[in-house]
Scaffold this active site. Sequence first.
Site, short mmCIF file in Angstrom:
data_model
loop_
_atom_site.label_atom_id
_atom_site.label_comp_id
_atom_site.label_asym_id
_atom_site.label_seq_id
_atom_site.Cartn_x
_atom_site.Cartn_y
_atom_site.Cartn_z
N GLY A 1 -55.72 16.67 18.97
CA GLY A 1 -57.05 16.94 19.51
C GLY A 1 -57.63 18.24 18.97
O GLY A 1 -57.05 18.87 18.07
N VAL B 1 -58.14 21.47 20.38
CA VAL B 1 -57.31 22.67 20.53
C VAL B 1 -55.90 22.42 19.99
O VAL B 1 -55.34 23.26 19.26
CB VAL B 1 -57.23 23.12 22.02
CG1 VAL B 1 -56.26 24.27 22.19
CG2 VAL B 1 -58.61 23.51 22.54
N ALA C 1 -51.70 23.19 29.83
CA ALA C 1 -53.09 23.58 29.55
C ALA C 1 -53.89 23.20 30.78
O ALA C 1 -54.33 22.07 30.94
CB ALA C 1 -53.59 22.84 28.33
N TYR D 1 -60.66 15.03 36.91
CA TYR D 1 -60.14 16.07 36.01
C TYR D 1 -59.72 17.31 36.80
O TYR D 1 -58.60 17.79 36.68
CB TYR D 1 -61.23 16.42 34.99
CG TYR D 1 -60.82 17.43 33.95
CD1 TYR D 1 -59.94 17.07 32.94
CD2 TYR D 1 -61.33 18.72 33.96
CE1 TYR D 1 -59.57 17.99 31.96
CE2 TYR D 1 -60.97 19.63 32.99
CZ TYR D 1 -60.09 19.26 32.00
OH TYR D 1 -59.73 20.17 31.03
N GLN E 1 -37.79 23.80 42.45
CA GLN E 1 -36.71 22.87 42.80
C GLN E 1 -35.70 22.67 41.68
O GLN E 1 -34.51 22.55 41.93
CB GLN E 1 -37.33 21.52 43.18
CG GLN E 1 -36.37 20.61 43.91
CD GLN E 1 -37.06 19.33 44.36
OE1 GLN E 1 -38.21 19.35 44.80
NE2 GLN E 1 -36.37 18.23 44.26
N GLU E 2 -36.18 22.66 40.44
CA GLU E 2 -35.30 22.31 39.33
C GLU E 2 -35.06 23.45 38.34
O GLU E 2 -34.35 23.28 37.36
CB GLU E 2 -35.88 21.10 38.55
CG GLU E 2 -36.11 19.87 39.41
CD GLU E 2 -34.82 19.22 39.89
OE1 GLU E 2 -33.73 19.59 39.40
OE2 GLU E 2 -34.89 18.35 40.77
N ARG F 1 -69.72 17.96 24.95
CA ARG F 1 -69.82 19.30 25.56
C ARG F 1 -71.00 20.04 24.93
O ARG F 1 -71.49 19.68 23.86
CB ARG F 1 -68.52 20.07 25.39
CG ARG F 1 -67.56 19.77 26.51
CD ARG F 1 -66.25 20.48 26.35
NE ARG F 1 -65.39 19.84 25.36
CZ ARG F 1 -64.13 20.16 25.17
NH1 ARG F 1 -63.59 21.12 25.88
NH2 ARG F 1 -63.39 19.54 24.26
O1 LIG Z 1 -65.60 23.51 27.12
C1 LIG Z 1 -64.65 23.60 27.88
O2 LIG Z 1 -63.67 24.18 27.53
C2 LIG Z 1 -64.71 23.04 29.27
O3 LIG Z 1 -65.68 21.97 29.25
C3 LIG Z 1 -65.95 21.33 30.45
O4 LIG Z 1 -66.62 22.13 31.35
P1 LIG Z 1 -68.20 22.42 31.28
O5 LIG Z 1 -68.33 23.88 31.47
O6 LIG Z 1 -68.96 21.55 32.18
O7 LIG Z 1 -68.59 22.10 29.76
P2 LIG Z 1 -69.88 21.48 29.06
O8 LIG Z 1 -69.95 20.01 29.19
O9 LIG Z 1 -69.86 22.05 27.70
O10 LIG Z 1 -71.11 22.05 29.88
C4 LIG Z 1 -71.45 23.40 29.96
C5 LIG Z 1 -72.82 23.52 30.59
O11 LIG Z 1 -73.79 23.04 29.69
C6 LIG Z 1 -74.57 22.01 30.28
N1 LIG Z 1 -74.91 21.04 29.22
C7 LIG Z 1 -73.97 20.30 28.61
C8 LIG Z 1 -74.30 19.44 27.58
C9 LIG Z 1 -75.62 19.33 27.19
O12 LIG Z 1 -76.01 18.56 26.26
N2 LIG Z 1 -76.55 20.09 27.82
C10 LIG Z 1 -76.22 20.95 28.83
O13 LIG Z 1 -77.12 21.63 29.38
C11 LIG Z 1 -73.71 21.44 31.40
O14 LIG Z 1 -74.51 20.86 32.39
C12 LIG Z 1 -72.99 22.71 31.85
O15 LIG Z 1 -73.79 23.39 32.75
C13 LIG Z 1 -64.60 20.82 30.98
O16 LIG Z 1 -64.71 20.25 32.23
C14 LIG Z 1 -63.56 21.90 31.02
O17 LIG Z 1 -62.33 21.40 31.37
C15 LIG Z 1 -63.38 22.51 29.71
O18 LIG Z 1 -62.43 23.54 29.81
#
Ligand SMILES: O=C(O)[C@H]1O[C@H](OP(=O)(O)OP(=O)(O)OC[C@H]2O[C@@H](n3ccc(=O)[nH]c3=O)[C@H](O)[C@@H]2O)[C@H](O)[C@@H](O)[C@@H]1O
Length: 399
Positions: A77, A79, A179, A210, A227-228, A251
């Site tokens: 993946g 990371v 992680a 998640y 425990q282990e 993301r």
């Molecule tokens: O990038 C990460 O490492 C983290 O990403 C996610 O968490 P989140 O913070 O919600 O990540 P994003 O989906 O990148 O969202 C970040 C912010 O941007 C916003 N966003 C996202 C995507 C987009 O197109 N536009 C937008 O405004 C989301 O609503 C949120 O507020 C995962 O749930 C975490 O486990 C992970 O660690």
Amino acid sequence: MMKRVTWLISGLNRRMMKLLIAFALIAYIACKSIQENGEIKIEEKIDEVSLTRKSLSTLLKQFSLKGLRISITGGAGFVGSHLTDKLMMDGHEVTVVDNFFTGRKRNVEHWIGHENFELINHDVVEPLYIEVDQIYHLASPASPPNYMYNPIKTLKTNTIGTLNMLGLAKRVGARLLLASTSEVYGDPEVHPQNEEYWGHVNPIGPRACYDEGKRVAETMCYAYMKQEGVEVRVARIFNTFGSRMHMNDGRVVSNFILQALQGEPLTVYGTGSQTRAFQYVSDLVNGLVLLMNSNISSPVNLGNPEEHTILEFARLIKSLVVSQSQIQFLPEAQDDPQRRRPDIRKAKMMLGWEPVVPLEEGLNKTIQYFSRELEHQANNQYIPKPKAARMKKGRPRHN
Ligand SMILES: O=C(O)[C@H]1O[C@H](OP(=O)(O)OP(=O)(O)OC[C@H]2O[C@@H](n3ccc(=O)[nH]c3=O)[C@H](O)[C@@H]2O)[C@H](O)[C@@H](O)[C@@H]1O
């Protein structure tokens, strides 16, 4: 004579050498005891250092951090593949375990054929039987659209998958690093978030598969530790970005960069006043390795404390890409954490770790990566042509 000795040594494999070093250490401790007490207490001393497989491997880990057998679940993946690169470069034997749900062979293909590298197509929901010294347990979808796509699978991966990996760690006496995530703090009421905070998670919301999956994964680690006696490390990873994020990751960093590069509107969910703090992937990887090899078994935040609103972030990416894209406001995502910033005092103090890659530098590298990916995609558009149905006795055959 010297030639023969060199030949003999080179003939021994590395594992054999490690065992010899361990035995030499035990002999040294025993001899020291003879010197100190003036009488032979070898048996007592061997008892003391408890010559079990586990203590031997612990001893080896303490004295030699080179050439360990390391398994990385989710190693193909985003990371995981960067971690694979670092551990391979450090001279370890690395086994990548991935089911390729979000991971890609392409991320680690440059190691295929190397004698220290192995790639196993395996889903951690099934038990795994291998011999390892350390396990980095990263397997799980991490982007909200991916983990919400199949919440049951996300739960299974984080619960059954973690149990299986802890079971493996227990069987072979390996150390396991989980992680975990900043999402264990949910939509936090404490800001910035330190490791003492218990979090504010909606257990039945769309992110719960998640968030709660990772929370119970942490609980499992500490149950196995108590425990282990399994050695565990727990990294609470905050938002991370960099090359090898999937084009369809969903993301915010990959979305905004791809949208800006293609002249499409940057999609901001809600008002864009929610905040995040972004770390570059190489900083995270260094933190993970430091944590794994430290003696800190309690959870440690790994993230960059530089906090921005999502709207600021959209504008920054637009300007770095020099893009004419508009900013488009879309409905807010349910249970979206409103403020997130790691308190990294613990990592600083106990690991001597802090992020060193400035945000803009990391973003520029990631922009270059995605430009190349778009080019690659454009040059490799393979559109399979429909095959003509095979004809038998003048009639199409469907099989
Ligand atoms: O990038 C990460 O490492 C983290 O990403 C996610 O968490 P989140 O913070 O919600 O990540 P994003 O989906 O990148 O969202 C970040 C912010 O941007 C916003 N966003 C996202 C995507 C987009 O197109 N536009 C937008 O405004 C989301 O609503 C949120 O507020 C995962 O749930 C975490 O486990 C992970 O660690």
